[in-house]
Design a protein around this motif. Structure first.
Motif, PDB file in Angstrom:
ATOM      1  N   SER A  47       0.831  -1.210   0.000  1.00 53.51           N
ATOM      2  CA  SER A  47       0.000   0.000   0.000  1.00 53.51           C
ATOM      3  C   SER A  47       0.861   1.254   0.000  1.00 53.51           C
ATOM      4  CB  SER A  47      -0.917   0.008   1.226  1.00 53.51           C
ATOM      5  OG  SER A  47      -1.765  -1.112   1.241  1.00 53.51           O
ATOM      6  N   THR A  48       1.959   1.204   0.751  1.00 47.24           N
ATOM      7  CA  THR A  48       2.857   2.364   0.823  1.00 47.24           C
ATOM      8  C   THR A  48       3.352   2.758  -0.564  1.00 47.24           C
ATOM      9  OG1 THR A  48       3.576   1.852   3.072  1.00 47.24           O
ATOM     10  CG2 THR A  48       5.067   3.184   1.719  1.00 47.24           C
ATOM     11  N   PHE A  49       3.802   1.798  -1.335  1.00 44.13           N
ATOM     12  CA  PHE A  49       4.387   2.139  -2.638  1.00 44.13           C
ATOM     13  C   PHE A  49       3.322   2.390  -3.704  1.00 44.13           C
ATOM     14  CE2 PHE A  49       8.055   0.330  -0.485  1.00 44.13           C
ATOM     15  CZ  PHE A  49       9.042   1.261  -0.822  1.00 44.13           C
ATOM     16  N   ILE A  50       2.158   1.785  -3.571  1.00 38.54           N
ATOM     17  CA  ILE A  50       1.058   2.121  -4.496  1.00 38.54           C
ATOM     18  C   ILE A  50       0.667   3.591  -4.328  1.00 38.54           C
ATOM     19  CG2 ILE A  50      -1.409   1.767  -4.917  1.00 38.54           C
ATOM     20  CD1 ILE A  50       0.172  -0.389  -6.196  1.00 38.54           C
ATOM     21  N   VAL A  51       0.478   4.012  -3.084  1.00 37.39           N
ATOM     22  CA  VAL A  51       0.109   5.407  -2.821  1.00 37.39           C
ATOM     23  C   VAL A  51       1.257   6.334  -3.200  1.00 37.39           C
ATOM     24  CG1 VAL A  51      -0.486   7.071  -1.012  1.00 37.39           C
ATOM     25  CG2 VAL A  51      -1.524   4.786  -1.018  1.00 37.39           C
ATOM     26  N   ALA A  52       2.492   5.914  -2.905  1.00 36.98           N
ATOM     27  CA  ALA A  52       3.642   6.752  -3.248  1.00 36.98           C
ATOM     28  C   ALA A  52       3.717   7.011  -4.747  1.00 36.98           C
ATOM     29  CB  ALA A  52       4.927   6.080  -2.761  1.00 36.98           C
ATOM     30  N   ALA A  53       3.456   5.988  -5.545  1.00 40.27           N
ATOM     31  CA  ALA A  53       3.489   6.165  -7.001  1.00 40.27           C
ATOM     32  C   ALA A  53       2.443   7.169  -7.455  1.00 40.27           C
ATOM     33  CB  ALA A  53       3.276   4.815  -7.684  1.00 40.27           C
ATOM     34  N   VAL A  54       1.245   7.098  -6.862  1.00 35.54           N
ATOM     35  CA  VAL A  54       0.171   8.030  -7.233  1.00 35.54           C
ATOM     36  C   VAL A  54       0.538   9.457  -6.840  1.00 35.54           C
ATOM     37  CG1 VAL A  54      -2.233   8.655  -6.779  1.00 35.54           C
ATOM     38  CG2 VAL A  54      -1.608   6.250  -7.124  1.00 35.54           C
ATOM     39  N   VAL A  55       1.034   9.633  -5.619  1.00 33.94           N
ATOM     40  CA  VAL A  55       1.392  10.977  -5.139  1.00 33.94           C
ATOM     41  C   VAL A  55       2.538  11.562  -5.951  1.00 33.94           C
ATOM     42  CG1 VAL A  55       2.337  12.238  -3.163  1.00 33.94           C
ATOM     43  CG2 VAL A  55       0.554  10.520  -2.815  1.00 33.94           C
ATOM     44  N   TRP A  56       3.558  10.754  -6.228  1.00 36.41           N
ATOM     45  CA  TRP A  56       4.711  11.233  -6.996  1.00 36.41           C
ATOM     46  C   TRP A  56       4.306  11.627  -8.414  1.00 36.41           C
ATOM     47  CZ3 TRP A  56       8.529   8.324 -10.300  1.00 36.41           C
ATOM     48  CH2 TRP A  56       9.699   9.066 -10.509  1.00 36.41           C
TER      49      TRP A  56
ATOM     50  N   ALA B  82       4.346   0.525   9.540  1.00 37.46           N
ATOM     51  CA  ALA B  82       4.098   1.856   8.986  1.00 37.46           C
ATOM     52  C   ALA B  82       5.013   2.903   9.614  1.00 37.46           C
ATOM     53  CB  ALA B  82       2.637   2.238   9.196  1.00 37.46           C
ATOM     54  N   LEU B  83       5.178   2.874  10.926  1.00 41.88           N
ATOM     55  CA  LEU B  83       6.004   3.889  11.588  1.00 41.88           C
ATOM     56  C   LEU B  83       7.471   3.754  11.208  1.00 41.88           C
ATOM     57  CD1 LEU B  83       4.335   3.938  15.121  1.00 41.88           C
ATOM     58  CD2 LEU B  83       4.155   5.647  13.310  1.00 41.88           C
ATOM     59  N   VAL B  84       7.954   2.508  11.082  1.00 43.46           N
ATOM     60  CA  VAL B  84       9.333   2.308  10.624  1.00 43.46           C
ATOM     61  C   VAL B  84       9.494   2.825   9.199  1.00 43.46           C
ATOM     62  CG1 VAL B  84      11.068   0.572  10.040  1.00 43.46           C
ATOM     63  CG2 VAL B  84       9.785   0.376  12.166  1.00 43.46           C
ATOM     64  N   ALA B  85       8.501   2.556   8.349  1.00 46.19           N
ATOM     65  CA  ALA B  85       8.565   3.028   6.963  1.00 46.19           C
ATOM     66  C   ALA B  85       8.533   4.554   6.898  1.00 46.19           C
ATOM     67  CB  ALA B  85       7.405   2.438   6.157  1.00 46.19           C
TER      68      ALA B  85
ATOM     69  N   VAL C 218       6.713   8.396  -0.538  1.00 48.00           N
ATOM     70  CA  VAL C 218       6.743   7.142   0.224  1.00 48.00           C
ATOM     71  C   VAL C 218       6.341   7.390   1.675  1.00 48.00           C
ATOM     72  CG1 VAL C 218       8.250   5.316   1.098  1.00 48.00           C
ATOM     73  CG2 VAL C 218       8.433   6.046  -1.282  1.00 48.00           C
ATOM     74  N   ALA C 219       6.798   8.516   2.237  1.00 52.10           N
ATOM     75  CA  ALA C 219       6.430   8.840   3.617  1.00 52.10           C
ATOM     76  C   ALA C 219       4.913   8.972   3.752  1.00 52.10           C
ATOM     77  CB  ALA C 219       7.115  10.129   4.054  1.00 52.10           C
ATOM     78  N   LEU C 220       4.267   9.656   2.799  1.00 56.54           N
ATOM     79  CA  LEU C 220       2.808   9.768   2.860  1.00 56.54           C
ATOM     80  C   LEU C 220       2.165   8.401   2.676  1.00 56.54           C
ATOM     81  CD1 LEU C 220       0.268  11.543   3.069  1.00 56.54           C
ATOM     82  CD2 LEU C 220       0.264  11.619   0.566  1.00 56.54           C
ATOM     83  N   GLY C 221       2.706   7.581   1.764  1.00 57.80           N
ATOM     84  CA  GLY C 221       2.162   6.243   1.582  1.00 57.80           C
ATOM     85  C   GLY C 221       2.203   5.432   2.858  1.00 57.80           C
ATOM     86  N   ALA C 222       3.312   5.541   3.606  1.00 56.21           N
ATOM     87  CA  ALA C 222       3.420   4.829   4.885  1.00 56.21           C
ATOM     88  C   ALA C 222       2.462   5.395   5.920  1.00 56.21           C
ATOM     89  CB  ALA C 222       4.853   4.904   5.395  1.00 56.21           C
TER      90      ALA C 222
ATOM     91  N   LEU D 175       4.440  13.346  12.287  1.00 60.30           N
ATOM     92  CA  LEU D 175       5.879  13.118  12.372  1.00 60.30           C
ATOM     93  C   LEU D 175       6.638  13.775  11.221  1.00 60.30           C
ATOM     94  CD1 LEU D 175       6.000   9.328  13.342  1.00 60.30           C
ATOM     95  CD2 LEU D 175       6.407  11.279  14.839  1.00 60.30           C
ATOM     96  N   LEU D 176       5.946  14.136  10.146  1.00 60.62           N
ATOM     97  CA  LEU D 176       6.627  14.735   8.996  1.00 60.62           C
ATOM     98  C   LEU D 176       7.219  16.082   9.398  1.00 60.62           C
ATOM     99  CD1 LEU D 176       4.033  13.936   6.174  1.00 60.62           C
ATOM    100  CD2 LEU D 176       6.049  12.622   6.852  1.00 60.62           C
ATOM    101  N   PRO D 177       8.486  16.329   9.091  1.00 62.02           N
ATOM    102  CA  PRO D 177       9.136  17.596   9.483  1.00 62.02           C
ATOM    103  C   PRO D 177       8.465  18.799   8.828  1.00 62.02           C
ATOM    104  CG  PRO D 177      10.754  15.960   8.742  1.00 62.02           C
ATOM    105  CD  PRO D 177       9.399  15.424   8.386  1.00 62.02           C
TER     106      PRO D 177
END
Length: 620
Positions: A94-103, A156-159, A114-118, A360-362
């Motif tokens: 799910s993390t990388f599916i969402v990351a691809a869409v966002v990117w 998810a938190l580690v990712a 990837v951070a948002l996907g996680a 957690l995102l800076p």
């Protein structure tokens, strides 16, 4: 003072809304989130900006712990393959599916995508199981959803942390893999160590107040050391909670277990309700920040819809190939119907961890207001779309939740086995100095408890109350009169208050343990057949017929001859003899077995077809 007043209003509002949602059978997370969104637009409601440390340290450990102590370690081991696939494989997928869409849709680096996907990858058990319990899903589905949610948070938190480090250029693939192994292995090791230290302490604590106080500290004692060595505090808390929950019947006193269970359920209810209200209260500020981010509004709306769709579709895209593969090769998990996989794939509502992780995102993260908006839209959208449609899906698939009648049968069977063990121990412990009246009183007490469980299974056609129901009614009336007398003495000031409190506590304890089961709850139970697999363990049940025409239906001849009344009727499956149950005064079914050694009887009450083996004490 303003902060304290705000907290009181927040908790009071959350609890009130959750209570109303329960009263009308509506999803609590959905009601609380929508109420928070509406309240955020009121002029007198301040903006809510929760500190991520408050969420991660103040809310996440206790919420995970209260779920873990109620989780069956046996069920977890039985579903370990499925849980691992969902909590690790599906979260990363799910993390990388969402990351691809966002990117693809937004001007952000891939590491940030990837951070948002996680952030939006882990589903929330609170939202899913709230719906599951309300509509009645099969227990295996609920177990998988709950266990998955406890471990996918760690993934998810580690990712998220790895992606944040990658966006700063300080991480490699090997380092990311090492961090993940440290998080999982280190968290589990810390959880095991803390659990066994606490278990040794609990063996020496008999005061329920001290034991409950130790329980309140347990999630933080596990979480903080794990985070201190850069392992997963989430896995540490879950591991510790599951071990302590599994060992509680041995390590804790009964009073401590009751106190812990009640207190943690209260804490869980307050925290869960407050968190979903906070999610909604942030909506206005996040929406305004994203709207003024400089991105085209149409692009923003398209990105929000695409991310929400990606989140919801990732689960079925992951689950269906695996489910079909297991069915095709007939390996572990192939006994799980595809309808179960369909429900699990759609039960992906997001919640607490997504809220905490996005914080957690800076601050220097590109398009941070937009990313926060996308995370909150995923939470609200999944609650609205999947949360409201999940009951319809369950009904469309004709899935049936746990049957009260089947549960009552199994409870009665287990209680019968426990009672038999208790009576056998009683016989071994009797000494020549034991008064016969004490022995008889103990036998009567366990017989009453066992008969109460069996009486719930039947439906006598007469409206005569069962003996245990009459016992409950009369004893509750007696307790009411006793309490009124004590209160009159209290109000007169004739006795010391400490003495009065002691007597009232004893009356309250007795009332709390009297089973106030309402027989009308069973009106809609389904007809019962044999319990699955029971006959495989008993040769008498295997050989006995399922149905045998009775010689004299609908009455106990012995009761009629002796002028007695029966409660429920049973039929011997060897000769068709009809006799009364053990709750009846005559106990003629058991006497028939003692006289003939015919091993199996069945219920002849309307809507029932369960059988009982006297020899092996098993239901079938």
């Amino acid at each position: 003072m303003d902060v304290a007043f705000g907290l009181v209003v927040l908790v009071a509002s959350a609890v009130s809304l959750a209570a109303l949602a329960r009263r009308f059978g509506i999803s609590e997370p959905l009601v609380l989130t929508l109420a928070g969104v509406a309240a955020s637009y009121l002029p007198f409601v301040p903006e809510v900006h929760p500190d991520p440390e408050i969420i991660l340290l103040g809310l996440l450990p206790p919420l995970l712990y209260t779920a873990a102590i109620r989780t069956s370690l046996v069920d977890f081991r039985a579903n370990a393959r499925t849980i691992a696939s969902l909590s690790v494989g599906l979260v990363l997928f799910s993390t990388f599916i969402v990351a691809a869409v966002v990117w693809w849709l937004l001007p952000v680096p891939f590491a940030v995508a990837v951070a948002l996907g996680a952030v939006v990858a882990p589903p929330d058990a609170v939202a899913a199981t709230a719906v599951a319990r309300r509509i009645g899903m099969p227990r295996r589905i609920v177990t998988v959803l709950e266990d998955e949610s406890m471990f996918n948070d760690a993934t998810a938190l580690v990712a998220v942390r790895t992606a944040i480090a990658a966006s700063a250029g300080t991480v490699t693939v090997w380092k990311a893999g090492g961090d993940f192994l440290l998080a999982a292995g280190g968290g589990a090791a810390v959880g095991i160590a803390v659990a066994y230290v606490l278990a040794m302490l609990r063996r020496r604590i008999t005061d329920p107040v001290l034991d409950t106080s130790l329980s309140f500290l347990a999630p933080f004692i596990a979480y903080l050391p794990a985070e201190g060595i850069h392992a997963s505090g989430v896995i540490a808390v879950v591991t510790c909670g599951m071990i302590l929950g599994h060992g509680a019947p041995v390590w804790q006193s009964a009073a401590s277990r009751i106190a812990e269970r009640t207190n943690w359920r209260t804490i869980q209810f307050i925290l869960e309700s407050s968190v979903f209200l906070i999610v909604g209260l942030q909506m206005r500020a996040i929406l305004e920040g994203a709207w003024s981010s400089g991105l085209d509004h149409g692009q923003l709306l398209i990105a929000a819809a695409a991310v929400l769709a990606a989140v919801m579709l990732a689960r079925p895209l992951w689950m269906y190939p695996w489910a079909l593969l297991f069915h095709r090769i007939k390996r572990a998990g192939s006994d799980v119907p595809l309808s179960h996989a369909t429900v699990v794939s759609w039960a992906g509502m997001r919640g607490v961890v997504t809220l905490a992780a996005v914080l957690l995102l800076p601050e220097e993260t590109p398009q941070l207001p937009v990313l926060k908006l996308l995370a909150v839209i995923v939470v609200a959208g999944t609650l609205l779309v999947q949360g409201t449609s999940l009951p319809l899906l369950v009904r469309w698939l004709h899935l049936r939740g746990p049957s009260r009648a089947e549960d009552a049968l199994q409870k009665a069977n287990l209680l019968q086995q426990a009672t038999a063990a208790g009576l056998a121990e009683l016989e071994r412990r009797i000494t020549p100095d034991t008064p016969p009246g004490v022995v008889e009183s103990l036998r009567d007490r366990v017989a009453w408890k066992t008969n109460a469980a069996w009486e719930r299974l039947g439906r006598a056609e007469s409206e005569q109350a069962t003996p245990t129901a009459e016992y409950r009614r009369l004893r509750l009336e007696m307790l009411r009169a006793e309490r009124e007398t004590v209160l009159r003495v209290r109000d007169s000031g004739a006795l010391d208050y400490v003495i009065l409190q002691h007597v009232l506590a004893r009356l309250d304890l007795e009332e709390s343990i009297i089973d106030r089961y309402d027989e009308t709850e069973e009106e809609n139970v389904v007809e019962l057949l044999a319990l699955p697999g029971a006959a495989d363990n008993c040769e008498h049940l295997r050989d006995a017929p399922l149905v045998l025409e009775p010689g004299v239906p609908d009455e106990c001849q012995e009761c009629l001859a002796e002028g007695l009344m029966w409660v429920h009727l049973r039929m011997c499956l060897a000769c068709g003899h009809i006799a009364c149950c053990d709750s009846s005064v005559g106990n003629h079914a058991s006497k028939h077995f003692a006289a003939t050694a015919h091993p199996v009887m069945r219920s002849v009450e309307p809507g029932e077809a369960w059988r009982w083996c006297y020899v092996d004490e098993l239901l079938g």
